[in-house]
Design a protein around this motif. Structure first.
Motif, PDB file in Angstrom:
ATOM      1  N   THR A 178       0.823  -1.240   0.048  1.00  0.00           N
ATOM      2  CA  THR A 178      -0.119  -0.070  -0.141  1.00  0.00           C
ATOM      3  C   THR A 178       0.812   1.246  -0.091  1.00  0.00           C
ATOM      4  N   ALA A 179       2.214   0.902   0.018  1.00  0.00           N
ATOM      5  CA  ALA A 179       3.137   2.040  -0.075  1.00  0.00           C
ATOM      6  C   ALA A 179       4.390   1.782  -0.429  1.00  0.00           C
ATOM      7  N   LEU A 180       5.422   2.681  -0.969  1.00  0.00           N
ATOM      8  CA  LEU A 180       6.524   2.298  -1.458  1.00  0.00           C
ATOM      9  C   LEU A 180       7.354   2.273  -0.177  1.00  0.00           C
ATOM     10  N   ASN A 181       8.017   1.215   0.420  1.00  0.00           N
ATOM     11  CA  ASN A 181       8.814   1.141   1.097  1.00  0.00           C
ATOM     12  C   ASN A 181      10.129   0.446   0.924  1.00  0.00           C
ATOM     13  N   THR A 182      11.356   1.264   1.127  1.00  0.00           N
ATOM     14  CA  THR A 182      12.475   0.694   0.560  1.00  0.00           C
ATOM     15  C   THR A 182      13.560   1.122   1.990  1.00  0.00           C
ATOM     16  N   GLY A 183      14.696   0.342   1.612  1.00  0.00           N
ATOM     17  CA  GLY A 183      15.765   0.361   2.685  1.00  0.00           C
ATOM     18  C   GLY A 183      16.672   1.694   2.363  1.00  0.00           C
ATOM     19  N   ASP A 184      16.460   2.583   1.326  1.00  0.00           N
ATOM     20  CA  ASP A 184      17.250   3.594   0.914  1.00  0.00           C
ATOM     21  C   ASP A 184      16.650   4.647   1.299  1.00  0.00           C
ATOM     22  N   ASN A 185      17.514   5.867   1.576  1.00  0.00           N
ATOM     23  CA  ASN A 185      17.277   6.979   1.691  1.00  0.00           C
ATOM     24  C   ASN A 185      18.650   8.043   1.852  1.00  0.00           C
ATOM     25  N   SER A 186      18.501   9.288   1.751  1.00  0.00           N
ATOM     26  CA  SER A 186      19.926   9.928   1.958  1.00  0.00           C
ATOM     27  C   SER A 186      19.356  11.435   2.826  1.00  0.00           C
TER      28      SER A 186
END
Length: 456
Positions: free
Chosen positions: A382-390
């Protein structure tokens, strides 16, 4: 063999003002782990607690605000003191019989009948500059009947405690009076604190509980310390732990007697290179999860507001904190590790996260990672969940969470019933595979049934 005898018989070299003792040859007698002195429980509770008013004006750092009594649990803090050996990261013994004093915090079933026999001994993470209950997942740990113990083994965490409450923690020291500031004593302190749980002499930190299984657990920075302990220190010392759970961090390269369970979030998997699973090592990658995700951040916010005045805030490049519950998989891993130790039942394997030919992570049409363990929050998204960010400071560890808009949700889930059914089927597969516990699957189903997904 006594510590004095070991000292006199060792071949020593002096370097940088420290005595470095070479690693013993294969077959040498292991260095025993002492049972430290334990004092407590230390009086004092959080301000305003109507069930247990303050005793002496102090209370434990990061005392939980979960209603432990409702779950049949108690929280107690103890001082632990003794004399520890120091080790370099290469495993050379650089100090012997160095006095120390630290603390442990215990959360355990009040009634032994509720105890499942396994103690989770967490090497407390200090990356933020203070002790962090990184792996205290109250709903799962208490539901399953574990005892959890946080062990303060490192200088940064202990020095923060001393500053935060001089009255409560002012006498703590894990540096030998400033002689060992690189946490050389931490490995023996951690092992001795665990020995006090398994073989107490005098005060019993676990009360009436009898330990069947003692697991060393650590997240991120703490997993790195545990890796050094397992690879470099443990081969020359008495074994205290039955197994190791190295989580969202490094894991040992050595194959030892004690099994190692290695669970990584999507954040932590940077390349397709990996150690192969074997009869003493298992690795699970979990798609869509973050090194430090929503669940832990939400739990700690009110506590850090209380103890620091305000929890940290972050300005990340993408909306932070993946909501895929990595802690569900970690709790399942504890059960597998316990069965592995006692019955020789090896945990299930799991597919790795997938990578493209150019070395980037493979992603599906929604931007979600391919491969790995796929919880229903990824399989039925129901959402974009990832392990990446900055972004600033720790943003790279938080992953992302971007809810799908109504148009996309309506296209994916034409009816509420179909959405709930898809969640139930995905969770059932993960329960059968051993990646998810039934209690967490039930909660996922309740959350899906209560949602508005597919009702438009």
């Amino acid at each position: 063999m006594s510590r004095l005898t070991r000292t006199l018989s060792a071949v020593v070299v002096v370097a940088a003002g420290l005595v470095a003792v070479p690693v013993p040859a294969a077959g040498a007698d292991p260095v025993p782990v002492d049972v430290p002195a334990v004092q407590g429980p230390v009086p004092g509770t959080v301000p305003g607690d109507p069930k247990a008013p303050e005793v002496d004006g102090t209370y434990p750092w990061m005392a939980t605000d979960v209603d432990l009594a409702k779950a049949g649990y108690v929280e107690q803090e103890f001082y632990v003191s003794g004399k520890a050996d120091g080790y370099s990261t290469a495993g050379a013994r650089v100090g012997e019989d160095v006095p120390y004093r630290t603390r442990i915090i215990v959360r355990r079933p009040a009634n032994p009948a509720r105890f499942n026999g396994t103690v989770l001994a967490e090497w407390q993470n200090v990356t933020a500059g203070y002790d962090l209950d990184a792996l205290w997942s109250p709903e799962q740990i208490m539901r399953e009947g574990y005892a959890w113990v946080g062990i303060s083994a490192q200088r940064v965490g202990v020095n923060h405690l001393r500053t935060w409450s001089p009255a409560r923690y002012g006498e703590l020291d894990v540096t030998g009076g400033g002689q060992f500031n690189a946490d050389e004593l931490s490995y023996d302190i951690y092992a001795q604190a665990a020995k006090a749980l398994r073989s107490p002499s005098g005060v019993r930190p676990l009360g009436p509980l009898k330990v069947r299984t003692l697991l060393a657990i650590g997240a991120s920075q703490s997993a790195g310390r545990m890796t050094v302990y397992y690879d470099q220190v443990l081969p020359q010392t008495e074994a205290v732990f039955d197994g190791f759970a190295n989580l969202v961090g490094t894991a040992p390269s050595r194959k030892g007697s004690e099994p190692v369970f290695h669970v990584l979030s999507e954040t932590d998997v940077r390349t397709p290179a990996r150690r192969a699973d074997d009869d003493r090592y298992r690795r699970w990658d979990v798609a869509g999860t973050a090194h430090s995700g929503w669940n832990g951040q939400q739990y700690r916010k009110s506590i850090l507001d209380r103890d620091l005045g305000a929890a940290p805030t972050y300005d990340c490049d993408q909306p932070p904190f993946s909501r895929v519950p990595l802690h569900h998989v970690i709790t399942a891993a504890y059960g597998h590790l316990t069965r592995w130790i006692h019955r020789g039942v090896q945990p299930p394997t799991a597919p790795p996260l997938e990578f493209n030919a150019d070395g980037t992570k493979a992603r599906d049409e929604h931007g979600l990672a391919r491969g790995g363990i796929r919880l229903s929050q990824v399989e039925v998204p129901t959402a974009l969940n990832t392990g990446d960010n900055s972004g600033e400071t720790f943003c790279r560890l938080f992953g992302t969470h971007v809810p799908f808009d109504e148009v996309k949700l309506d296209a994916l889930y034409p009816s509420h019933g179909r959405y709930v059914k898809a969640v139930a089927e995905s969770d059932a597969r993960n329960v059968r595979s051993g990646y998810l516990l039934p209690g967490d699957a039930r909660q996922n189903l309740l959350d899906a049934a209560r949602s508005d997904i597919g009702k438009n």
